[in-house]
Enzyme design. Structure first.
Site, PDB file in Angstrom:
ATOM      1  N   GLU A  77       7.251  23.475 -36.252  1.00 60.07           N
ATOM      2  CA  GLU A  77       7.403  24.031 -37.601  1.00 60.07           C
ATOM      3  C   GLU A  77       6.159  24.912 -37.841  1.00 60.07           C
ATOM      4  O   GLU A  77       6.252  26.123 -37.858  1.00 60.07           O
ATOM      5  CB  GLU A  77       7.512  22.899 -38.633  1.00 60.07           C
ATOM      6  CG  GLU A  77       7.707  23.373 -40.075  1.00 60.07           C
ATOM      7  CD  GLU A  77       7.562  22.223 -41.093  1.00 60.07           C
ATOM      8  OE1 GLU A  77       6.993  21.177 -40.754  1.00 60.07           O
ATOM      9  OE2 GLU A  77       8.008  22.412 -42.253  1.00 60.07           O
ATOM     10  N   ASP A 116      15.358  18.578 -45.838  1.00 59.81           N
ATOM     11  CA  ASP A 116      13.932  18.245 -45.780  1.00 59.81           C
ATOM     12  C   ASP A 116      13.446  17.623 -47.099  1.00 59.81           C
ATOM     13  O   ASP A 116      13.289  16.409 -47.191  1.00 59.81           O
ATOM     14  CB  ASP A 116      13.118  19.502 -45.423  1.00 59.81           C
ATOM     15  CG  ASP A 116      11.842  19.217 -44.655  1.00 59.81           C
ATOM     16  OD1 ASP A 116      11.608  18.052 -44.296  1.00 59.81           O
ATOM     17  OD2 ASP A 116      11.080  20.169 -44.402  1.00 59.81           O
TER      18      ASP A 116
HETATM   19  N1  ADE Z   1       6.696  15.999 -45.078  1.00 64.49           N
HETATM   20  C1  ADE Z   1       7.606  16.364 -45.970  1.00 64.49           C
HETATM   21  N2  ADE Z   1       8.133  17.556 -45.641  1.00 64.49           N
HETATM   22  C2  ADE Z   1       7.539  17.953 -44.501  1.00 64.49           C
HETATM   23  C3  ADE Z   1       7.642  19.076 -43.657  1.00 64.49           C
HETATM   24  N3  ADE Z   1       8.483  20.078 -43.915  1.00 64.49           N
HETATM   25  N4  ADE Z   1       6.854  19.136 -42.565  1.00 64.49           N
HETATM   26  C4  ADE Z   1       6.001  18.144 -42.310  1.00 64.49           C
HETATM   27  N5  ADE Z   1       5.870  17.059 -43.055  1.00 64.49           N
HETATM   28  C5  ADE Z   1       6.623  16.954 -44.151  1.00 64.49           C
HETATM   29 ZN    ZN Z   2      10.475  17.049 -42.686  1.00 58.50          ZN
END
Ligand code: ADE
Ligand code: ZN
Length: 327
Positions: A194, A272
């Site tokens: 990410e 998410d």
């Molecule tokens: N915790 C909550 N959302 C997250 C994300 N998108 N990436 C990493 N940790 C998270």
């Molecule tokens: Zn996440």
């Protein structure tokens, strides 16, 4: 409109799904000042991913009891069911639920499960839990989290994962926790690819041997890694609305989900932290249809991938597949 289409969501942070009004209500009741995390319209406000993590933790600070989590679970599942979600896996963090104390964690978990059972009876939605360590809290706390996970592994706590700041520490620092969870029979997933590039995904695969990767979208920057994901059948929990809201991609058309799929990678779609990113599962499907031209066959493929990659037991999976096929 895709709200009626049945959906399977594999990547949802329970605290991250808390509606702002819900959090404000608890803050008021407990005289906790978190006014700084909202904008003038009352929605969550942050500048970038790292600020988002701080806002997330501030919002979570109002959740201080099992009863708060039960109320949250009811609110979240009602919203998910309205979006057409029939099966959901949610990340749960003993860090926030009892400070990683096993006895306290059991109390939080019991309250969440009871609320989930209620939601299943009321709306037909099935929830399972994935215990999740927070990477920037460090390896020692991750070990305590894994012990909470191992103690409560079973037909409801079905997985173990890691979220938080992908730039904090190395996957190898957390390998003990993943080994502990694996030995307890839990299935594994890890946030990677990410905010870290392909090497972060590769390191997570090597250190954790997970079945799924949370996000994983930046694998697209390395064709050899895309091949590895496809060959090894690693499933990606892709959250396009989250990636766009956090500025990883400028819009849906620039998002690599279609290219990952074309490379043979099994993709699924989740929200998410839906209110943080102004999304719902119905909205994610709407964008896939409107911006990427996905149709009912594409959605059926998403559901099949997700049902096959779900961490639940085989009887639950068979029920889920039956439900999806009937629709
Ligand atoms: N915790 C909550 N959302 C997250 C994300 N998108 N990436 C990493 N940790 C998270
Ligand atoms: Zn996440």
């Amino acid at each position: 409109m895709t709200a009626d289409f049945p959906k399977v969501e594999l990547h949802l942070h329970l605290e991250g799904a808390a509606p702002p009004a819900f959090v404000r209500g608890l803050a008021k009741q407990k005289s906790i000042d978190i006014s700084g995390i909202f904008d003038a319209r009352g929605t969550y406000s942050y500048n970038d991913f790292w600020h988002f993590l701080k806002v997330y933790e501030a919002a979570t600070s109002v959740l201080t009891s099992p009863e708060d989590y039960a109320r949250l679970t009811r609110a979240v599942l009602e919203e998910s069911a309205a979006s057409g979600v029939v099966y959901c896996e949610s990340f749960l963090s003993p860090d926030f639920c009892g400070g990683r104390d096993v006895a306290a964690w059991r109390d939080y978990l019991a309250a969440i499960r009871e609320a989930a059972d209620e939601a299943e009876r009321a709306h037909g939605i099935v929830l399972r839990g994935i215990v999740t360590a927070i990477r920037h809290f460090g390896p020692e706390k991750a070990r305590e989290t894994a012990l909470c996970a191992a103690e409560t592994a079973g037909d409801w706590i079905v997985g173990f994962g890691i979220a938080g700041d992908e730039k904090a520490g190395k996957p190898a620092d957390f390998a003990w926790s993943f080994d502990c969870a694996r030995e307890a029979g839990l299935r594994l997933t890890a946030h990677a690819g990410e905010w870290g590039g392909p090497e972060s995904v590769r390191d997570a695969l090597d250190a954790f041997r997970p079945a799924r990767i949370g996000h994983g979208v930046r694998a697209i920057e390395d064709p050899r890694l895309v091949e590895r994901l496809a060959e090894d059948g690693i499933v990606l929990e892709v959250c396009p609305g989250s990636n766009v809201a956090l500025g990883l991609y400028k819009d849906w058309r620039a998002h690599p989900i279609e290219r990952l799929r074309a490379g043979g990678v099994k993709v699924t779609v989740s929200t998410d932290d839906p209110p943080f990113f102004h999304t719902t599962m119905a909205r994610e499907f709407d964008r896939l249809a409107e911006d990427l031209g996905w149709d009912a066959d594409d959605f059926a493929e998403l559901n099949r991938n997700a049902a096959e990659a779900a961490f639940c037991d085989e009887a639950t999976r068979a029920e889920l597949i039956k439900k999806l096929e009937a629709a």
